[in-house]
Write an enzyme that holds these catalytic residues in place. Structure first.
Site, PDB file in Angstrom:
ATOM      1  N   TYR A   1      -4.630  25.122  21.982  1.00  0.00           N
ATOM      2  CA  TYR A   1      -4.956  25.071  20.315  1.00  0.00           C
ATOM      3  C   TYR A   1      -3.674  24.341  19.645  1.00  0.00           C
ATOM      4  CZ  TYR A   1      -4.037  26.622  15.524  1.00  0.00           C
ATOM      5  OH  TYR A   1      -4.057  26.290  14.074  1.00  0.00           O
TER       6      TYR A   1
ATOM      7  N   GLU B   1      -6.028  21.305  12.244  1.00  0.00           N
ATOM      8  CA  GLU B   1      -6.358  22.456  13.458  1.00  0.00           C
ATOM      9  C   GLU B   1      -7.326  21.967  14.221  1.00  0.00           C
ATOM     10  OE1 GLU B   1      -6.408  26.869  12.488  1.00  0.00           O
ATOM     11  OE2 GLU B   1      -8.554  26.374  12.701  1.00  0.00           O
TER      12      GLU B   1
END
Ligand code: GDP
Ligand code: MN
Length: 403
Positions: free
Chosen positions: A125, A213
């Site tokens: 991530y 993101e």
């Protein structure tokens, strides 16, 4: 402003961020064409079909009509059309869409990047956002990619790496290396991640974004680092200097009332309650929502008509609030500073007459310049509008209206 994954990936690519390549399609036929093209360009024989909606969780989400997931793998060219058909035009429900789901009108056909090889593919991530408390951007990264990062942040916060960027000097080389090192990367994967983070930060900065993101960022079996998903939030206040980005707005993804409000120059956010409110100034709007809560109601919206409310803005605000079937009462709370209360009162009366047949009680609280005159105009109008000068009074009237 939110944009679609395919648009976000377009931005990333422009700034040199390595991405999972894909082509957007509107129909199953176009999807097949896109797959053929990807096959030529990348050699891939498997294709990922990804519903384009402004919500995450598509992989686990379900299309109501067909039970297909929102992200599926097609293992042959022949597989692409039927699997696309099961997604396109359907209603995709994910944990972020609510039960009503979202209509899928575009599909991103992407190359499969989880191919086997020397190493196992691994998901990470990487996010960039503004840390308002620290007044600077922060890069967040985690080895726990692919899953809900909110859960990781809540249950195992130590698994989130954070690197704050000093706005005076920007992202420094050692910082990108530090993140890649903490992710446990080595060799080519390490180098590629460092490059990835630098390009990503440049893209974030240059587009005046408020959030990036990338979940997952994939380390492929041959050590490439790729953005597989991309959620980009652009700062609305900076869109005036990015016409190309402003054009990416997809109004069909937004609340129709919010779109209409923006077109009338109103700041409107739809909420779930039963008391509509129309206020001038964001601070007063927040206080008004508190008062509604205290009086036993629930705000149906946030609506700031701005400092220069007139008959037209009041009418536009009225119309938008009245479209919400949950609204049982409307509280108008205006402080007459620049705008005079008698003018607002005239606006309310005029708008009321123009719209006609308003069934919910309206409470108007005017304070400031010419407040008394304003209250008189409302009382003399003969309409079902109650006026109040003190906020506490207004709250009481809301309570009565809901009883
Ligand atoms: P989200 O569910 O809306 O966050 O959509 P993502 O773009 O993150 O995709 C969801 C999941 O699909 C990923 O976590 C992967 O597990 C899977 N996925 C995405 N791209 C590929 C691919 O190229 N190959 C395979 N096998 N799976 C993929
Ligand atoms: Mn994702």
């Amino acid at each position: 402003m939110n944009i679609h994954e395919y648009q976000a990936k377009g931005i990333l690519e422009k700034y040199g961020v390595t991405i999972q390549k894909g082509i957007v399609a509107d129909t199953p036929e176009e999807a097949t064409e896109a797959a053929k093209k990807l096959n030529k360009e990348t050699g891939t024989e498997w294709y990922v079909l990804k519903a384009q909606i402004h919500a995450g969780g598509r992989g686990k989400g379900k299309v109501k009509e067909t039970d297909s997931n929102g992200v599926v793998l097609a293992k042959s060219l022949e597989d692409v059309a039927p699997k696309s058909k099961a997604i396109l035009g359907g209603t995709l429900v994910t944990h972020q869409t609510g039960e009503e789901g979202k209509l899928v009108s575009k599909l991103l056909v992407a190359q499969d990047v989880y191919y086997p090889g020397e190493h196992e593919p691994k998901e990470y991530y990487v996010g960039i956002l503004l840390d308002r408390a620290k007044g600077c951007n922060v890069i967040m990264a985690s080895t726990e990619g692919g899953v809900d990062i909110e859960d990781v942040a809540e249950n195992t916060p130590d698994k989130i790496i954070k690197e704050w960027i000093d706005p005076r000097v920007g992202l420094q080389g050692f910082q990108a290396r530090k993140v890649a090192f903490k992710l446990g990367l080595e060799g080519d994967a390490f180098k590629n991640m460092v490059k990835f983070i630098h390009s990503l930060y440049t893209a974030y900065d240059a587009t005046d974004s408020s959030m990036f993101e990338i979940n997952p960022v994939l380390k492929t079996s041959d050590n490439k680092i790729l953005a597989v998903d991309a959620k980009v939030n652009l700062d609305d206040s900076a869109l005036y200097r990015h016409k190309d980005l402003a054009d990416m707005r997809d109004k069909s993804e937004e609340d129709p009332a919010e779109v209409e409000a923006a077109e009338s120059g109103l700041n409107y956010v739809k909420l779930d309650g039963n008391v509509g409110c129309m206020v001038n100034g964001a601070g007063l709007a927040m206080a008004t929502m508190d008062i509604i809560k205290l009086s036993g109601g629930d705000p149906a919206n946030f609506l700031d008509v701005g400092g220069s409310a007139n008959a037209e803005t009041v009418e536009a605000g009225f119309r938008i609030i009245l479209k919400d079937p949950k609204v049982e009462a409307i509280l108008i709370n205006i402080f007459g500073g620049i705008v005079r209360c008698d003018r607002v009162a005239k606006g309310v009366v005029e708008a009321y007459k123009n719209i006609g047949d308003i069934k919910v009680p309206i409470i108007v609280r005017l304070q400031g310049t010419n407040a008394e005159e304003g209250a008189k105009i409302i009382e003399d109008s003969g309409l079902k509008v109650t006026s109040a000068i003190v906020l506490k009074d207004a709250a009481l009237r809301v309570k009565e209206a809901l009883a």
